[in-house]
Design an enzyme around this catalytic site. Structure first.
Site, PDB file in Angstrom:
ATOM      1  CB  SER A 206      21.962  29.139   2.963  1.00  0.00           C
ATOM      2  OG  SER A 206      21.356  30.006   2.412  1.00  0.00           O
TER       3      SER A 206
ATOM      4  CE1 TYR B 131      17.030  27.973   5.428  1.00  0.00           C
ATOM      5  CE2 TYR B 131      17.582  29.995   4.079  1.00  0.00           C
ATOM      6  CZ  TYR B 131      17.781  28.552   4.333  1.00  0.00           C
ATOM      7  OH  TYR B 131      18.186  27.598   3.459  1.00  0.00           O
TER       8      TYR B 131
HETATM    9  N1  LIG Z   1      17.646  24.530  -1.604  1.00  0.00           N
HETATM   10  C1  LIG Z   1      18.217  25.027  -1.934  1.00  0.00           C
HETATM   11  O1  LIG Z   1      17.749  26.323  -2.696  1.00  0.00           O
HETATM   12  C2  LIG Z   1      19.010  25.006  -0.486  1.00  0.00           C
HETATM   13  C3  LIG Z   1      19.869  26.585  -0.506  1.00  0.00           C
HETATM   14  C4  LIG Z   1      20.850  27.220  -0.230  1.00  0.00           C
HETATM   15  C5  LIG Z   1      20.688  25.321   1.606  1.00  0.00           C
HETATM   16  N2  LIG Z   1      20.197  24.697   1.706  1.00  0.00           N
HETATM   17  C6  LIG Z   1      19.604  24.484   2.666  1.00  0.00           C
HETATM   18  O2  LIG Z   1      20.456  22.700   2.097  1.00  0.00           O
HETATM   19  C7  LIG Z   1      20.342  22.024   3.484  1.00  0.00           C
HETATM   20  C8  LIG Z   1      19.430  20.446   2.539  1.00  0.00           C
HETATM   21  O3  LIG Z   1      18.325  21.092   2.281  1.00  0.00           O
HETATM   22  P1  LIG Z   1      17.077  20.686   0.764  1.00  0.00           P
HETATM   23  O4  LIG Z   1      17.710  22.170  -0.432  1.00  0.00           O
HETATM   24  O5  LIG Z   1      18.344  19.735   0.513  1.00  0.00           O
HETATM   25  O6  LIG Z   1      15.745  20.472   0.633  1.00  0.00           O
HETATM   26  P2  LIG Z   1      15.039  19.437   1.055  1.00  0.00           P
HETATM   27  O7  LIG Z   1      15.179  18.946   0.000  1.00  0.00           O
HETATM   28  O8  LIG Z   1      13.544  19.943   2.306  1.00  0.00           O
HETATM   29  O9  LIG Z   1      15.712  18.605   2.012  1.00  0.00           O
HETATM   30  C9  LIG Z   1      15.899  18.917   3.445  1.00  0.00           C
HETATM   31  C10 LIG Z   1      16.430  17.990   4.785  1.00  0.00           C
HETATM   32  O10 LIG Z   1      16.066  18.048   6.047  1.00  0.00           O
HETATM   33  C11 LIG Z   1      15.486  16.977   6.110  1.00  0.00           C
HETATM   34  N3  LIG Z   1      14.595  17.667   7.760  1.00  0.00           N
HETATM   35  C12 LIG Z   1      13.988  18.747   7.902  1.00  0.00           C
HETATM   36  N4  LIG Z   1      13.173  18.953   9.490  1.00  0.00           N
HETATM   37  C13 LIG Z   1      13.894  17.810   9.900  1.00  0.00           C
HETATM   38  C14 LIG Z   1      13.848  17.766  10.784  1.00  0.00           C
HETATM   39  N5  LIG Z   1      12.945  18.308  11.791  1.00  0.00           N
HETATM   40  N6  LIG Z   1      13.925  16.460  11.452  1.00  0.00           N
HETATM   41  C15 LIG Z   1      14.927  15.446  10.513  1.00  0.00           C
HETATM   42  N7  LIG Z   1      15.108  15.762   9.498  1.00  0.00           N
HETATM   43  C16 LIG Z   1      14.852  17.078   9.102  1.00  0.00           C
HETATM   44  C17 LIG Z   1      14.359  16.836   5.843  1.00  0.00           C
HETATM   45  O11 LIG Z   1      13.874  15.419   6.198  1.00  0.00           O
HETATM   46  P3  LIG Z   1      12.447  14.494   5.423  1.00  0.00           P
HETATM   47  O12 LIG Z   1      12.131  14.898   4.160  1.00  0.00           O
HETATM   48  O13 LIG Z   1      12.325  12.931   5.776  1.00  0.00           O
HETATM   49  O14 LIG Z   1      11.016  15.276   6.572  1.00  0.00           O
HETATM   50  C18 LIG Z   1      15.229  16.336   3.839  1.00  0.00           C
HETATM   51  O15 LIG Z   1      15.579  15.204   3.974  1.00  0.00           O
HETATM   52  C19 LIG Z   1      19.291  22.539   4.278  1.00  0.00           C
HETATM   53  O16 LIG Z   1      19.912  22.689   5.286  1.00  0.00           O
HETATM   54  C20 LIG Z   1      18.837  23.851   3.690  1.00  0.00           C
HETATM   55  O17 LIG Z   1      18.731  25.102   4.303  1.00  0.00           O
HETATM   56  C21 LIG Z   1      18.545  24.903   0.340  1.00  0.00           C
END
Ligand SMILES: NC(=O)c1ccc[n+]([C@@H]2O[C@H](COP(=O)([O-])OP(=O)(O)OC[C@H]3O[C@@H](n4cnc5c(N)ncnc54)[C@H](OP(=O)(O)O)[C@@H]3O)[C@@H](O)[C@H]2O)c1
Length: 254
Positions: A140, A155
């Site tokens: 991130s 985070y």
């Molecule tokens: N969205 C943003 O603004 C942003 C910005 C920078 C970086 N990121 C990073 O991008 C990555 C993906 O996030 P996203 O934005 O796509 O968010 P998201 O839609 O909330 O997806 C998060 C994913 O991680 C899985 N997950 C979380 N905790 C878990 C656990 N304990 N065991 C197994 N699976 C787990 C969730 O699974 P379930 O739904 O099946 O529980 C979901 O598939 C993350 O690492 C996040 O930090 C996001």
């Protein structure tokens, strides 16, 4: 970019960036392994993957804070496909809080955003060395600078650890022909903010303000991040390792 016969594990493939990444790899003929907790969402995304090129994905329901589940991700993948070419450590959770809120928040951030990636990578390494494969860690911009107006200390620290993991590992595995890179998205509209506890109205407001203020005047989409991941995982990036790639519509400049 052709991933024909390549086996790609994507954690957090039930939602957001991981789901888009799994679908994009499937479009490039990869055999994808979708890891997450929400079975219904995993099934839905797997059917989209299968629609792309007719290759049946492997779905693994796993709670990644549980070591046994992490071990099962590797054993089930090898049992089904016999190899691993790409590991995308994408699963993550936003943990907000300040230094005043206690040490438990840091433990939660590390136990989801760092420890599973470390364990999964360590178990996948022998197979990645065999295939001369590569690893993408989804970090991130919070790894690179503190987030203004939001208390996001645990985070930010967890993602900074992930970036250093990328660099140290790239150095360690380079001689084995294994590349390791990070992608560092800015705000991307996924379930991420809702999972942090923000309401729909709050999220809409935050995104409206961001959209009007980032230099490119548009938000990053999951598909944009997926495209970057696919490029870094492909042979076209064969000289790239140990790098952290920001994708944020210019948010870092603000
Ligand atoms: N969205 C943003 O603004 C942003 C910005 C920078 C970086 N990121 C990073 O991008 C990555 C993906 O996030 P996203 O934005 O796509 O968010 P998201 O839609 O909330 O997806 C998060 C994913 O991680 C899985 N997950 C979380 N905790 C878990 C656990 N304990 N065991 C197994 N699976 C787990 C969730 O699974 P379930 O739904 O099946 O529980 C979901 O598939 C993350 O690492 C996040 O930090 C996001």
């Amino acid at each position: 970019m052709d991933f024909n016969n390549k086996v790609v594990i994507i954690t957090g493939a039930s939602s957001g960036i991981g789901a888009a990444t799994a679908i994009e790899f499937a479009k490039q003929s990869a055999k994808v392994v979708l890891v997450g907790r929400n079975e219904e969402a995993l099934n839905f995304n797997a059917s989209k993957c299968e629609d792309a090129k007719g290759i049946k994905p492997l779905i693994i329901k796993a709670e990644l804070t549980n070591d046994e589940d992490v071990k099962r991700v590797i054993s089930a993948t090898i049992e089904q496909f016999g190899r691993i070419d790409v590991l995308v450590n994408n699963a993550g959770v936003g943990i907000s809080g300040s230094i005043r809120d206690g040490i438990e928040l840091l433990d939660r951030a590390i136990s989801t955003n760092v420890r599973p990636a470390y364990l999964l990578t360590s178990l996948a390494t022998p197979y990645l060395v065999q295939s001369k494969g590569n690893i993408i860690n989804v970090s991130s911009i919070a790894a690179l600078k503190p987030i203004k107006n939001v208390e996001f200390l645990p985070y930010c620290m967890s993602k900074a650890a992930l970036d250093q993991f990328t660099r140290c590992l790239a150095l360690e595995l380079g001689k084995d022909g294994v590349r390791v890179n990070s992608v560092n998205p800015g705000a991307t509209k996924t379930n991420f903010m809702a999972a942090c506890g923000y309401s729909k109205d709050q999220i809409d407001e935050i995104f409206k303000v961001r959209e009007q203020s980032v230099p490119l005047l548009k938000m990053v989409k999951s598909e944009d991040v997926a495209d970057l991941i696919i490029f870094l995982a492909s042979d076209r990036a064969s000289c790239i390792t140990g790098s952290t790639y920001v994708i944020d519509s210019g948010e870092m400049l603000m």
